[in-house]
Write a protein that holds these residues in place. Structure first.
Motif, PDB file in Angstrom:
ATOM      1  N   ALA A 251       0.858  -1.193   0.000  1.00 41.34           N
ATOM      2  CA  ALA A 251       0.000   0.000   0.000  1.00 41.34           C
ATOM      3  C   ALA A 251       0.892   1.240   0.000  1.00 41.34           C
ATOM      4  CB  ALA A 251      -0.926  -0.014   1.217  1.00 41.34           C
ATOM      5  N   LEU A 252       1.527   1.502  -1.122  1.00 42.84           N
ATOM      6  CA  LEU A 252       2.552   2.546  -1.183  1.00 42.84           C
ATOM      7  C   LEU A 252       1.971   3.952  -1.056  1.00 42.84           C
ATOM      8  CD1 LEU A 252       4.860   1.097  -3.984  1.00 42.84           C
ATOM      9  CD2 LEU A 252       4.800   0.583  -1.533  1.00 42.84           C
ATOM     10  N   GLN A 253       0.806   4.191  -1.697  1.00 44.01           N
ATOM     11  CA  GLN A 253       0.168   5.503  -1.558  1.00 44.01           C
ATOM     12  C   GLN A 253      -0.238   5.763  -0.103  1.00 44.01           C
ATOM     13  OE1 GLN A 253      -0.565   3.419  -4.044  1.00 44.01           O
ATOM     14  NE2 GLN A 253      -0.216   4.528  -5.959  1.00 44.01           N
ATOM     15  N   LEU A 254      -0.650   4.692   0.577  1.00 44.00           N
ATOM     16  CA  LEU A 254      -1.017   4.805   1.988  1.00 44.00           C
ATOM     17  C   LEU A 254       0.205   5.167   2.820  1.00 44.00           C
ATOM     18  CD1 LEU A 254      -3.455   4.330   3.976  1.00 44.00           C
ATOM     19  CD2 LEU A 254      -2.494   2.050   4.349  1.00 44.00           C
ATOM     20  N   ALA A 255       1.346   4.558   2.499  1.00 40.72           N
ATOM     21  CA  ALA A 255       2.577   4.845   3.235  1.00 40.72           C
ATOM     22  C   ALA A 255       2.979   6.309   3.078  1.00 40.72           C
ATOM     23  CB  ALA A 255       3.702   3.932   2.737  1.00 40.72           C
ATOM     24  N   LEU A 256       2.991   6.787   1.830  1.00 46.39           N
ATOM     25  CA  LEU A 256       3.342   8.183   1.583  1.00 46.39           C
ATOM     26  C   LEU A 256       2.318   9.138   2.192  1.00 46.39           C
ATOM     27  CD1 LEU A 256       4.660   8.388  -2.096  1.00 46.39           C
ATOM     28  CD2 LEU A 256       5.754   9.364  -0.081  1.00 46.39           C
ATOM     29  N   GLY A 257       1.032   8.818   1.954  1.00 52.39           N
ATOM     30  CA  GLY A 257      -0.026   9.686   2.462  1.00 52.39           C
ATOM     31  C   GLY A 257      -0.046   9.745   3.978  1.00 52.39           C
ATOM     32  N   GLY A 258       0.304   8.625   4.639  1.00 53.14           N
ATOM     33  CA  GLY A 258       0.323   8.617   6.101  1.00 53.14           C
ATOM     34  C   GLY A 258       1.366   9.555   6.664  1.00 53.14           C
ATOM     35  N   ILE A 259       2.537   9.583   6.053  1.00 52.51           N
ATOM     36  CA  ILE A 259       3.596  10.471   6.525  1.00 52.51           C
ATOM     37  C   ILE A 259       3.274  11.931   6.217  1.00 52.51           C
ATOM     38  CG2 ILE A 259       5.976  11.194   6.117  1.00 52.51           C
ATOM     39  CD1 ILE A 259       5.825   8.810   7.903  1.00 52.51           C
TER      40      ILE A 259
END
Length: 341
Positions: A251-259
């Motif tokens: 879930a790469l977009q989730l990882a970036l969006g979370g930060i």
């Protein structure tokens, strides 16, 4: 807690940090499923669900510190956390071995949220050099921060639903793929579980704030240094754990969006801390040296934004130039703060 022995305060600090890290591992999978069930998508869910909720510990830390008059710790905890979390994103890029993370997780929402963060970080610095005007003890900048944040979330949602441009797809580009809960739980059950974990993280954040203040008092280290290097790092552990967990799940977009979303929400710590601080404007009362971390956050986010736009596919050690730049900036800032002890 000020009466606690230093060794006991350090022990509580470590226990609270471990609790934050452990719960953080559980948040990612739930947030990923809720992102798909609610139609938010990984980038927006990362900014709202993960970004705001993993910041619960930091929010409590800053508000508690401000309410007790330790405004330097409150301010540095917010801005130091932004720098630490951005550095965590560089670690996630190192962990993702298929390509540069910023290349694979291309999403217009993360671009707009990065620009939003730079704007938000500039507001406290502007407020700090203006006259200390308050309304019912609250500086207008605190209201402006909230308004900008809400407007930025609206823009992010529009970027997802009606994008005006799309990133060029390559073999390494990773798109948002719907996930389902392995245990077959209902959306309501997932939401309640998510809320319960956030409460636990918030309580742990309160313990971190109290013990951090005690450690600062008993060691003689300034509140700004303790806030930027200790409490900010510990209360940012959920972001590190959830980001690495999201990368493992793909879930790469989730990882970036979370930060990025967590960072934008962290600026709102200052609004909450300004309300908790009853002796005037927190922006005008802080030590000027504490604004150093706002400048570091702006610089690190600008480098990240350049990387998100350039989308370097591969680089040295399979990471992009932005990862190298972010780590150099953060390590340099930490060393500069350490020398100020």
């Amino acid at each position: 807690m000020p009466e606690l022995p230093l060794s006991f305060a350090l022990g509580l600090f470590v226990v609270a940090a471990a609790t934050i890290a452990f719960i953080g591992t559980k948040l990612t999978s739930v947030a990923d499923v809720l992102a798909d069930r609610t139609g938010l998508g990984e980038a927006i869910a990362g900014a709202v669900l993960l970004g705001a909720t993993t910041s619960a510990a930091g929010t409590v830390t800053s508000v508690t510190a401000a309410a007790t008059g330790n405004i330097d710790l409150a301010y540095a905890n917010s801005l130091g956390g932004i720098a630490a979390q951005t550095a965590f994103l560089a670690l996630a890029d190192i962990a993702y071995r298929k390509a540069n993370l910023e290349h694979a997780a291309a999403d217009p929402t993360n671009l707009s949220q990065s620009a939003l963060l730079i704007l938000l970080l500039s507001v406290p610095m502007i407020a700090g050099v203006l006259p200390p005007v308050t309304v019912f003890g609250v500086h207008p900048a605190s209201i402006i921060l909230i308004a900008i944040y809400i407007f930025g979330l609206r823009l992010g949602r529009q970027d997802r639903d009606q994008p005006m441009w799309k990133p060029f797809d390559t073999a390494e580009t990773r798109h948002d793929v719907p996930e389902e809960d392995e245990k077959g739980r209902s959306t309501l059950n997932l939401a309640l579980s998510f809320a319960g974990m956030v409460i636990v993280v918030a309580i742990a954040g309160y313990v971190v704030a109290e013990t951090g203040t005690t450690i600062a008092q008993k060691t003689g280290i300034s509140g700004s240094v303790v806030g930027a290097l200790m409490t900010a790092t510990v209360t940012s552990l959920p972001e590190l754990v959830t980001t690495l967990a999201a990368v493992r799940r793909g879930a790469l977009q989730l990882a970036l969006g979370g930060i990025i979303g967590g960072n934008t929400f962290d600026v709102l710590f200052l609004s909450a801390a300004d309300v908790a601080y009853r002796d005037g404007s927190i922006y005008n009362a802080i030590d000027p040296s504490t604004q150093f971390w706002a400048l570091v956050g702006i610089a690190m986010t600008a480098v990240l934004l350049l990387g998100l736009i350039r989308r370097e596919r591969y680089g040295f050690a399979n990471v992009g130039f932005e990862t190298v730049g972010i780590l150099v900036l953060y390590v340099g800032a930490v060393l500069a703060s350490a020398l100020a002890l």
